[in-house]
Design a protein around this motif. Sequence first.
Motif, mmCIF file in Angstrom:
data_model
loop_
_atom_site.group_PDB
_atom_site.id
_atom_site.type_symbol
_atom_site.label_atom_id
_atom_site.label_comp_id
_atom_site.label_asym_id
_atom_site.label_seq_id
_atom_site.Cartn_x
_atom_site.Cartn_y
_atom_site.Cartn_z
ATOM 1 N N VAL A 1 0.922 -1.098 -0.068
ATOM 2 C CA VAL A 1 0.152 -0.113 -0.348
ATOM 3 C C VAL A 1 0.806 1.209 0.184
ATOM 4 N N PHE A 2 0.652 2.403 -0.998
ATOM 5 C CA PHE A 2 1.465 3.262 -0.892
ATOM 6 C C PHE A 2 0.645 4.640 -1.328
ATOM 7 N N MET A 3 1.110 5.785 -1.174
ATOM 8 C CA MET A 3 0.291 7.111 -1.632
ATOM 9 C C MET A 3 0.546 7.144 -2.893
ATOM 10 N N SER A 4 -0.412 7.515 -3.663
ATOM 11 C CA SER A 4 -0.462 7.403 -5.130
ATOM 12 C C SER A 4 0.215 8.899 -5.778
ATOM 13 N N GLU A 5 0.156 9.682 -5.157
ATOM 14 C CA GLU A 5 0.613 10.914 -5.523
ATOM 15 C C GLU A 5 1.993 11.370 -5.312
ATOM 16 N N SER A 6 2.685 10.429 -4.411
ATOM 17 C CA SER A 6 4.013 10.698 -4.102
ATOM 18 C C SER A 6 4.904 9.742 -4.037
ATOM 19 N N MET A 7 4.484 8.436 -4.441
ATOM 20 C CA MET A 7 5.549 7.487 -4.325
ATOM 21 C C MET A 7 5.739 6.919 -5.763
ATOM 22 N N PRO A 8 6.633 7.559 -6.418
ATOM 23 C CA PRO A 8 7.166 6.758 -7.855
ATOM 24 C C PRO A 8 7.631 5.123 -7.709
ATOM 25 N N HIS A 9 7.207 4.560 -8.568
ATOM 26 C CA HIS A 9 7.553 2.999 -8.581
ATOM 27 C C HIS A 9 7.589 2.319 -9.946
ATOM 28 N N GLU A 10 8.069 1.213 -9.891
ATOM 29 C CA GLU A 10 8.306 0.340 -10.955
ATOM 30 C C GLU A 10 7.986 -1.198 -10.837
ATOM 31 N N VAL A 11 7.719 -1.740 -12.082
ATOM 32 C CA VAL A 11 7.828 -3.177 -12.001
ATOM 33 C C VAL A 11 8.986 -3.591 -12.746
ATOM 34 N N LEU A 12 9.983 -4.506 -12.264
ATOM 35 C CA LEU A 12 11.053 -4.821 -12.959
ATOM 36 C C LEU A 12 10.689 -5.861 -13.883
ATOM 37 N N PRO A 13 11.543 -6.036 -15.034
ATOM 38 C CA PRO A 13 11.311 -7.145 -15.806
ATOM 39 C C PRO A 13 11.131 -8.542 -15.154
ATOM 40 N N THR A 14 10.222 -9.377 -15.577
ATOM 41 C CA THR A 14 10.039 -10.613 -14.990
ATOM 42 C C THR A 14 10.543 -11.651 -15.843
ATOM 43 N N GLN A 15 10.842 -12.905 -15.131
ATOM 44 C CA GLN A 15 11.412 -13.945 -16.099
ATOM 45 C C GLN A 15 10.410 -15.139 -16.050
ATOM 46 N N HIS A 16 9.275 -14.849 -15.259
ATOM 47 C CA HIS A 16 8.311 -15.924 -15.001
ATOM 48 C C HIS A 16 6.712 -15.317 -15.036
ATOM 49 N N PRO A 17 5.791 -15.989 -15.205
ATOM 50 C CA PRO A 17 4.416 -15.291 -15.254
ATOM 51 C C PRO A 17 4.136 -14.656 -13.982
ATOM 52 N N ARG A 18 3.797 -13.533 -13.968
ATOM 53 C CA ARG A 18 3.671 -12.903 -12.810
ATOM 54 C C ARG A 18 2.089 -12.378 -12.484
ATOM 55 N N THR A 19 1.358 -12.542 -11.632
ATOM 56 C CA THR A 19 -0.206 -12.128 -11.407
ATOM 57 C C THR A 19 -0.395 -11.258 -10.096
ATOM 58 N N SER A 20 -0.866 -10.336 -10.183
ATOM 59 C CA SER A 20 -1.261 -9.278 -9.078
ATOM 60 C C SER A 20 -2.463 -8.709 -9.509
ATOM 61 N N ILE A 21 -3.121 -8.178 -8.333
ATOM 62 C CA ILE A 21 -4.348 -7.084 -8.434
ATOM 63 C C ILE A 21 -3.780 -5.729 -8.099
ATOM 64 N N ALA A 22 -3.831 -4.868 -8.999
ATOM 65 C CA ALA A 22 -3.736 -3.559 -8.818
ATOM 66 C C ALA A 22 -4.932 -2.739 -8.540
ATOM 67 N N GLY A 23 -5.103 -1.843 -7.451
ATOM 68 C CA GLY A 23 -6.179 -1.232 -7.210
ATOM 69 C C GLY A 23 -6.116 0.311 -6.638
ATOM 70 N N TRP A 24 -6.845 1.213 -6.434
ATOM 71 C CA TRP A 24 -6.815 2.491 -6.220
ATOM 72 C C TRP A 24 -8.049 2.687 -5.542
ATOM 73 N N PHE A 25 -7.784 3.686 -4.176
ATOM 74 C CA PHE A 25 -8.870 4.241 -3.455
ATOM 75 C C PHE A 25 -8.740 5.508 -4.232
ATOM 76 N N ARG A 26 -10.174 6.034 -4.235
ATOM 77 C CA ARG A 26 -10.230 7.381 -4.843
ATOM 78 C C ARG A 26 -10.868 8.562 -4.024
ATOM 79 N N CYS A 27 -10.627 9.591 -4.460
ATOM 80 C CA CYS A 27 -11.440 10.661 -3.691
ATOM 81 C C CYS A 27 -12.344 11.180 -4.638
ATOM 82 N N ASN A 28 -13.488 12.161 -4.259
ATOM 83 C CA ASN A 28 -14.472 12.617 -5.092
ATOM 84 C C ASN A 28 -13.908 13.853 -5.849
ATOM 85 N N THR A 29 -13.628 13.449 -7.074
ATOM 86 C CA THR A 29 -13.214 14.791 -7.768
ATOM 87 C C THR A 29 -14.277 14.878 -9.028
#
Length: 226
Positions: A188-216
């Motif tokens: 879990v991390f703050m969406s607006e302030s934490m740059p991140h990346e996924v390094l190249p994978t050598q094997h099938p990799r499965t995740s769930i990516a999600g976001w909590f949103r404010c009302n804009t």
Amino acid sequence: MPTPTKDSLMNENDTPERYAPLVDALVARGWYQWPRALSTSLCQALLAEAEQHEADGHLEPAGVGRGVIHQVNATIRRDEIKWFDGRTAAQKAYLDQMAELQTYLNRSLFLGLFEYECHFARYQPGGFYKKHLDSFRGRASRMVSVVCYLNPEWQADWGGELVIYGENAEDSGDIRAVITPEMGKLVVFMSESMPHEVLPTQHPRTSIAGWFRCNTSVTGKIDPPK
């Protein structure tokens, strides 16, 4: 084998108070990793869904940007996705846990989170996602990012780690964490302030990516998810 129910996939001993270390870490440093946050049975059910979507040809190449600027760019990211629709027992169990986390975050940090959106993300060997932010300060509604990993017995030489950087997006040397995508782990991390990346994978990799949103809103209308 009987079809799993939502209740059978939940952890009986889970209580809202288990989120307290997560909130403390978000305040102190902007990110948190939580090994074994989800039950093995729930992860296995979700992984089976993702693999079935792949077999049925229901995954779509992921893009970058939102709305009219959304585009598929294989030089930036190479994964395929399927948005949750909340129809299966496994999805309902996962979404219930995210709703509980949303409530705890709002009560603890007064973030005004009102919605959660997520998708399966499937990376094939060679897949990656270059350094980026999930949201830009003052320009989007994603506030808190959540990644859940579904990969059993992940090996160190398979790569595919999530790298979290400091708030200065230009400083690639300011690495705050290198996180192995192990089954059941929640990041879990703050969406607006934490740059991140996924390094190249050598094997099938499965995740769930999600976001909590404010009302804009955009032109007087609520900014829709996705």
